[in-house]
Scaffold this motif. Structure first.
Motif, short mmCIF file in Angstrom:
data_model
loop_
_atom_site.label_atom_id
_atom_site.label_comp_id
_atom_site.label_asym_id
_atom_site.label_seq_id
_atom_site.Cartn_x
_atom_site.Cartn_y
_atom_site.Cartn_z
N ASP A 28 135.30 -22.53 32.91
CA ASP A 28 136.38 -23.12 32.95
C ASP A 28 136.72 -24.56 32.77
N ILE A 29 135.55 -25.26 33.25
CA ILE A 29 135.60 -26.77 33.22
C ILE A 29 135.59 -27.07 31.70
N ARG A 30 134.54 -26.34 30.75
CA ARG A 30 134.51 -26.74 29.42
C ARG A 30 135.85 -26.40 28.84
N ARG A 31 136.36 -25.29 29.10
CA ARG A 31 137.53 -24.99 28.29
C ARG A 31 138.78 -25.87 28.71
N GLU A 32 138.87 -26.39 29.89
CA GLU A 32 139.79 -27.52 30.25
C GLU A 32 139.58 -28.69 29.44
N LEU A 33 138.38 -29.10 29.30
CA LEU A 33 138.11 -30.40 29.01
C LEU A 33 137.95 -30.61 27.52
N GLY A 34 137.70 -29.26 26.78
CA GLY A 34 137.37 -29.20 25.47
C GLY A 34 136.15 -29.39 25.14
N LEU A 35 134.98 -29.26 26.12
CA LEU A 35 133.72 -29.48 25.74
C LEU A 35 132.82 -28.14 25.24
N ALA A 36 131.80 -28.64 24.22
CA ALA A 36 130.90 -27.65 23.62
C ALA A 36 130.47 -26.71 24.71
N PRO A 37 130.41 -25.19 24.36
CA PRO A 37 130.04 -24.24 25.18
C PRO A 37 128.73 -24.23 25.25
N GLY A 38 127.88 -24.69 24.28
CA GLY A 38 126.49 -24.53 24.38
C GLY A 38 125.66 -25.57 24.79
N ARG A 39 126.32 -26.74 25.27
CA ARG A 39 125.56 -27.96 25.68
C ARG A 39 125.66 -27.92 27.21
N SER A 40 124.63 -28.76 27.83
CA SER A 40 124.66 -29.15 29.36
C SER A 40 125.96 -29.66 29.59
N LEU A 41 126.65 -28.97 30.53
CA LEU A 41 127.87 -29.59 31.27
C LEU A 41 127.79 -30.83 31.84
N ASP A 42 126.70 -30.93 32.66
CA ASP A 42 126.36 -32.43 33.19
C ASP A 42 126.37 -33.82 31.84
N GLU A 43 125.62 -33.45 30.83
CA GLU A 43 125.66 -34.15 29.54
C GLU A 43 126.95 -34.64 29.39
N GLN A 44 127.92 -33.74 29.33
CA GLN A 44 129.14 -33.72 28.32
C GLN A 44 130.05 -34.44 29.39
N LEU A 45 129.94 -34.52 30.77
CA LEU A 45 130.99 -34.93 31.82
C LEU A 45 130.50 -36.33 31.86
N ALA A 46 129.51 -36.92 31.32
CA ALA A 46 129.11 -38.21 31.71
C ALA A 46 130.39 -39.31 31.27
N GLY A 47 131.14 -38.96 30.19
CA GLY A 47 131.95 -40.01 29.56
C GLY A 47 133.29 -39.34 29.69
N VAL A 48 133.64 -38.49 30.59
CA VAL A 48 135.03 -38.25 31.03
C VAL A 48 135.66 -38.86 31.92
N PRO A 49 136.79 -39.53 31.97
CA PRO A 49 137.35 -40.32 32.82
C PRO A 49 137.54 -39.47 34.17
N ASP A 50 137.55 -40.37 35.34
CA ASP A 50 137.72 -40.04 36.64
C ASP A 50 138.90 -39.16 36.85
N GLU A 51 140.15 -39.50 36.27
CA GLU A 51 141.42 -39.01 36.40
C GLU A 51 141.31 -37.74 35.89
N ARG A 52 140.76 -37.39 34.65
CA ARG A 52 140.66 -36.04 34.21
C ARG A 52 139.80 -35.16 35.18
N LEU A 53 138.78 -35.79 35.83
CA LEU A 53 137.96 -34.75 36.60
C LEU A 53 138.62 -34.38 37.70
N LEU A 54 139.58 -35.43 38.34
CA LEU A 54 140.33 -35.04 39.73
C LEU A 54 141.47 -33.92 39.31
N ALA A 55 141.78 -34.02 38.17
CA ALA A 55 142.74 -33.08 37.63
C ALA A 55 142.42 -31.67 37.42
N LEU A 56 141.19 -31.48 37.31
CA LEU A 56 140.38 -30.00 37.15
C LEU A 56 140.86 -28.97 38.03
#
Length: 304
Positions: free
Chosen positions: A153-181
């Motif tokens: 669900d988080i990958r879909r909301e943020l438009g992240l790649a499904p085949g890659r580590s979620l933690d690695e892809q979250l590293a550059g996501v702004p705080d405000e987007r994470l809080l709105a998940l």
């Protein structure tokens, strides 16, 4: 004691809790239940809250119920493959396949919040069985999920790649987007209320949530949790025993468990926080959980 005195005492506790949460820069809800007298105290106790990994408690219960009934062999080996591993704690971060018993999957799930062990165990016991048990016990609003589904669900909301580590892809996501998940919102993530969570704990501690053997196994595993920075921080005295389950996800910091005093008194406690940041390390919030739990338990022990 007069009603006015009891009300005044409760007002002081609400004020102390509000102050504790304000100092930690969090919004918080608390419920505490005396398991022997049914006395209780709540601060936002009927507010729906995101459970995060607190939802693993009913999965552990369903495992123990099936094991006690002879439907499931707790010693049977199961393999945590790469299909389950996402890089977190325990087997979730192992580089290669891990084989362990169903009982040890439950142990890893509850003691270090191993997400891979959680998802494999959920497949073993069946999500439909977990739901049926919660409904049977009177908790139709108590949510749970696989950890992989929440990550997807988080990958879909943020438009992240499904085949890659979620933690690695979250590293550059702004705080405000994470809080709105949606993971931080009770309307789109497994949720319950603090009062409902302590009621489930009470059923487990009173052997009302299943066979006595099953409830005892859940209590034993929860007493082995390794994390000492939340509920435990509020009860440092020797002889006070704690059994609990944490929950953490971006702006969510929780713990629910049972505090047992040397005099035999037992209190089910749930503290659920919403923080103002998605930072991984939030020691002020962690300590606020222990402080809030202690304030509420002390209130019940004082008989106010």
């Amino acid at each position: 004691m007069t009603t006015a005195a009891r009300t005044a005492g409760a007002d002081q506790v609400h004020t102390a809790l509000s102050s504790t949460f304000a100092e930690a820069r969090v919004a918080g809800s608390v419920h505490v239940r005396d398991l022997d007298t049914e006395a209780e105290f709540g601060h936002g106790a009927d507010t729906r809250v995101v459970l995060a990994s607190v939802f693993k408690i009913p999965i552990a219960l369903e495992y123990a119920r099936q094991a006690a009934a002879g439907e499931l062999d707790p010693a049977r080996r199961h393999t945590v493959t790469s299909a389950y591993r996402a890089g977190g704690s325990g087997t979730d971060g192992c580089a290669y396949d891990v084989e362990m018993s169903a009982r040890d999957l439950a142990f890893m799930m509850m003691t270090i919040s191993d997400n891979a062990a959680t998802d494999l165990l959920l497949d073993v016991v069946g999500p439909d069985r977990v739901r049926a048990t919660l409904d049977e016990l009177g908790f139709p609003g108590f949510g749970f999920s696989s950890c992989a589904a929440l990550d997807d669900d988080i990958r879909r909301e943020l438009g992240l790649a499904p085949g890659r580590s979620l933690d690695e892809q979250l590293a550059g996501v702004p705080d405000e987007r994470l809080l709105a998940l949606g993971a931080c919102a009770p309307g789109s993530s497994p949720s319950s209320t603090p009062r409902e969570v302590t009621a489930l704990l009470a059923a487990i501690w009173r052997d009302e949530a299943g066979p006595a053997r099953a409830c005892a196994e859940v209590r034993d595993i929860m007493a082995r949790q390794v994390w000492q920075h939340r509920l435990v921080s509020g009860f440092p005295e020797a002889g006070v025993r704690l059994a609990g389950k944490t929950g953490t996800d971006f702006a969510v910091r929780n713990e629910a468990g049972v505090v047992t005093y040397p005099d035999g008194k037992r209190y089910a406690v749930g503290v659920f926080l919403r923080t103002s940041t998605a930072a991984e390390r939030q020691p002020l919030a962690d300590r606020a959980i222990g402080r809030a739990a202690r304030i509420a338990v002390d209130h019940l022990r004082a008989g106010t």
